[in-house]
Write an enzyme that holds these catalytic residues in place. Structure first.
Site, PDB file in Angstrom:
ATOM      1  N   GLU A 131      -7.148 -91.640  65.705  1.00  0.00           N
ATOM      2  CA  GLU A 131      -8.380 -91.991  66.408  1.00  0.00           C
ATOM      3  C   GLU A 131      -8.563 -93.474  66.145  1.00  0.00           C
ATOM      4  OE1 GLU A 131     -13.171 -91.213  66.370  1.00  0.00           O
ATOM      5  OE2 GLU A 131     -12.079 -91.640  64.546  1.00  0.00           O
ATOM      6  N   ASP A 169      -8.560 -89.328  61.536  1.00  0.00           N
ATOM      7  CA  ASP A 169      -9.938 -89.742  61.795  1.00  0.00           C
ATOM      8  C   ASP A 169     -10.132 -91.211  61.375  1.00  0.00           C
ATOM      9  OD1 ASP A 169     -12.663 -88.801  62.495  1.00  0.00           O
ATOM     10  OD2 ASP A 169     -13.137 -89.260  60.408  1.00  0.00           O
TER      11      ASP A 169
HETATM   12  C1  NOJ Z   1     -14.874 -89.581  64.179  1.00  0.00           C
HETATM   13  C2  NOJ Z   1     -15.130 -88.141  64.432  1.00  0.00           C
HETATM   14  O1  NOJ Z   1     -14.611 -87.788  65.686  1.00  0.00           O
HETATM   15  C3  NOJ Z   1     -16.637 -87.941  64.326  1.00  0.00           C
HETATM   16  O2  NOJ Z   1     -17.027 -86.673  64.771  1.00  0.00           O
HETATM   17  C4  NOJ Z   1     -17.049 -88.205  62.912  1.00  0.00           C
HETATM   18  O3  NOJ Z   1     -18.454 -88.118  62.812  1.00  0.00           O
HETATM   19  C5  NOJ Z   1     -16.598 -89.583  62.453  1.00  0.00           C
HETATM   20  N1  NOJ Z   1     -15.258 -89.885  62.822  1.00  0.00           N
HETATM   21  C6  NOJ Z   1     -16.704 -89.710  60.951  1.00  0.00           C
HETATM   22  O4  NOJ Z   1     -15.753 -88.924  60.328  1.00  0.00           O
END
Ligand code: NOJ
Length: 540
Positions: free
Chosen positions: A278, A213
């Site tokens: 991500e 993440d």
């Molecule tokens: C990206 C995640 O996909 C999202 O759902 C989340 O709110 C943020 N990162 C913070 O962790």
């Protein structure tokens, strides 16, 4: 249980890691399947539905966070990285899920949330006790500005400043998301070592990968300098728009991020455990740094999960990103953070048709593409009943981009709860009709789920689609693309009119067509509007 289904790497080079050629599927754990009747998705529910994903032709599942969490950001605020929240089951359920998945030949990728913890994590509880606490430096603290306000101009993705004052100790903590998600200090060696342990702990439990993440956000400027502001932030502005009023020079995409992933790669690589980031960075050249050798194995390229129907922009973006990192990208059109692709592409039959055509192209781009649960059903966002749950919408009056619509329950069957749960789900939405459910679509051979299944089967049958070198071919217009990989070619006509493609000489035949109505003669393909074909050539 073993299935004998050929795995992607079986048909390729033997030494290739499992993610070469694999297709992933994102499971939004809260909304996939509830086995206990409490309205909340859980790990047992997922294990019971893996047969469906096997039938669909998926190779790996990514599970969104299921760890203990107060749930301010629906699990992305983790209070314990090495346990399962009771609302989602237990560690024993997790072990059974992994066993069942592996029995079916499916890999399991878990979500790692290293940018921030929950405000309830014991590290943060300690850190708040005082400036000299040994856990203090695990987080980013700073003294107030001379006027008593936040230490710099950084803003949270979810609205307002990225700083909250801790009255007791007189310093602000940094949070690029909610105040309940304090950012970790990745210059701190204890943080690094703790996460090494978290990785090892899950590897030991049998996971096959980590989705990382906010991988672009871990390191921050050491001097916490202001970001350059490029536009004024209006009162009541959507928080994502307010975020875009700044150039994120000092809070995101710091070059040292990749050092962290090299460290993790040394832990994961020997176990053939994938690191999938991500990486919210729109520039292909920067993206490619994150997936260089020995860094992350794959990264999600998110602009294709945000775009409305703009075929020319999409194709240009895809080609540039592909060429900058030919094997490094996990291509996606949807996830749990933005409106579902069929809706963004216009909804109705057009939305489904366009999304499938683009997916067919994505299947030939290398990397490891992912589908988001329900994408294979051609779903648009659910129609929400009741108040918003997503903090982006619930805490900001001006928010346009609440994320609840794409998070409503997976529709398995007809009925009030669409087979997701026997009780009211945690998020309530209007029931979907039978034709939008797994049950309804499996019974209808013309339904989207069968198209996605045939596409995945074609990819499995023709490993050249992901492993032979890619050559872009001339295409007849800006809304079209054509490529060849060894014995296969893909032609995508995303325009409104038919388009005539000329392929390398030889005889080409259709292995997959996203819609009917195209015609292939020899090395010419007359392709219908908003349609993509996978073609197999003789003698290539
Ligand atoms: C990206 C995640 O996909 C999202 O759902 C989340 O709110 C943020 N990162 C913070 O962790």
């Amino acid at each position: 249980m073993t299935t004998g289904r050929p795995q992607p790497s079986d048909s390729g080079r033997r030494e290739a890691p499992w993610w070469e050629g694999a297709v992933g599927y994102q499971i939004y754990v809260r909304s996939f399947a509830d086995s206990t009747g409490d309205g909340m998705g859980d790990l047992r529910g997922i294990a019971e539905r893996l047969d469906y994903l096997y039938w669909l032709g998926i190779d790996a599942v990514w599970l969104t966070p299921f760890y203990p969490s107060p749930g301010h950001d629906h699990g992305y605020d983790v209070a314990d990285y090495c346990d399962v929240a009771p609302r989602h089951g237990s560690l024993a359920d997790f072990d059974r899920l992994v066993e069942r998945a592996h029995g079916l030949g499916l890999k399991v990728v878990v979500d790692l949330v290293p940018n921030h913890t929950s405000i309830e994590h014991e590290w943060f509880a300690e850190a708040r006790r005082g400036r000299r606490n040994p856990f203090r430096d695990r987080y980013l603290w700073a003294d107030p500005a001379p006027d008593g306000g936040p230490p710099n101009n950084w803003v949270s993705h979810f609205g307002g400043p990225a700083w909250t004052l801790d009255e007791a100790t007189g310093q602000y903590w940094c949070h690029l998301f909610l105040p309940e998600q304090p950012d970790l200090n990745w210059r701190n060696e204890q943080v690094r070592e703790s996460f090494d342990e978290v990785l090892r702990w899950w590897i030991e439990r049998g996971v096959d990968g980590f989705r990382v993440d906010v991988a672009h956000g871990l390191m921050k400027d050491a001097r916490l300098r202001d970001n350059p502001q490029i536009a004024p932030v209006g009162a009541g502005m959507d928080p994502f728009d307010a975020f875009d009023c700044f150039e994120h020079r000092h809070d995101m995409d710091q070059p040292a991020n990749t050092d962290l992933f090299r460290r993790w790669h040394r832990i994961c690589g020997p176990h053939e455990v994938m690191l999938l980031g991500e990486v919210n960075v729109p520039w292909p050249d920067r993206m490619s740094q994150y997936v260089a050798a020995g860094v992350l194995d794959r990264a999600f390229f998110l602009p294709t999960a945000w775009l409305g129907w703009a075929p020319e922009d999409l194709l240009q973006m895809v080609r540039t990103m592909h060429d900058a990192a030919p094997q490094g990208i996990s291509w996606v059109q949807s996830n749990h953070d933005r409106s579902r692709v069929a809706g963004r592409y216009g909804g109705g039959e057009a939305g489904v048709r366009r999304a499938l055509a683009v997916t067919a192209l994505f299947m030939a781009l290398g990397g490891t593409p992912f589908l988001y649960q329900g994408e294979e059903l051609g779903l648009c966002d659910g129609v929400l009943l009741g108040d918003p749950h997503d903090p982006v919408a619930a805490r900001n009056r001006g928010a346009r981009n609440g994320r609840d619509g794409c998070r409503t329950p997976m529709p398995w069957a007809a009925g009030d709860q669409n087979g997701f749960s026997s009780r009211r789900p945690w998020i309530e939405a209007a029931p979907r009709p039978l034709a939008h459910t797994v049950q309804g679509q499996r019974a209808d051979l013309a339904a989207p789920v069968h198209c996605y299944r045939s596409l995945l089967a074609a990819r499995r049958r023709h490993p050249d689609l992901w492993q032979a070198p890619l050559k872009w071919l001339d295409a007849p217009g800006p809304a079209t693309a054509a490529l060849q990989r060894g014995s296969v070619a893909v032609v995508a006509n995303l325009g409104r009119r038919r388009a005539e493609f000329e392929l390398p000489p030889g005889r080409w035949t259709e292995a997959f067509a996203s819609t009917t109505g195209s015609e292939v003669r020899g090395h010419r393909a007359d392709v219908g509007p908003e349609c993509a074909l996978v073609l197999v050539g003789s003698g290539h």
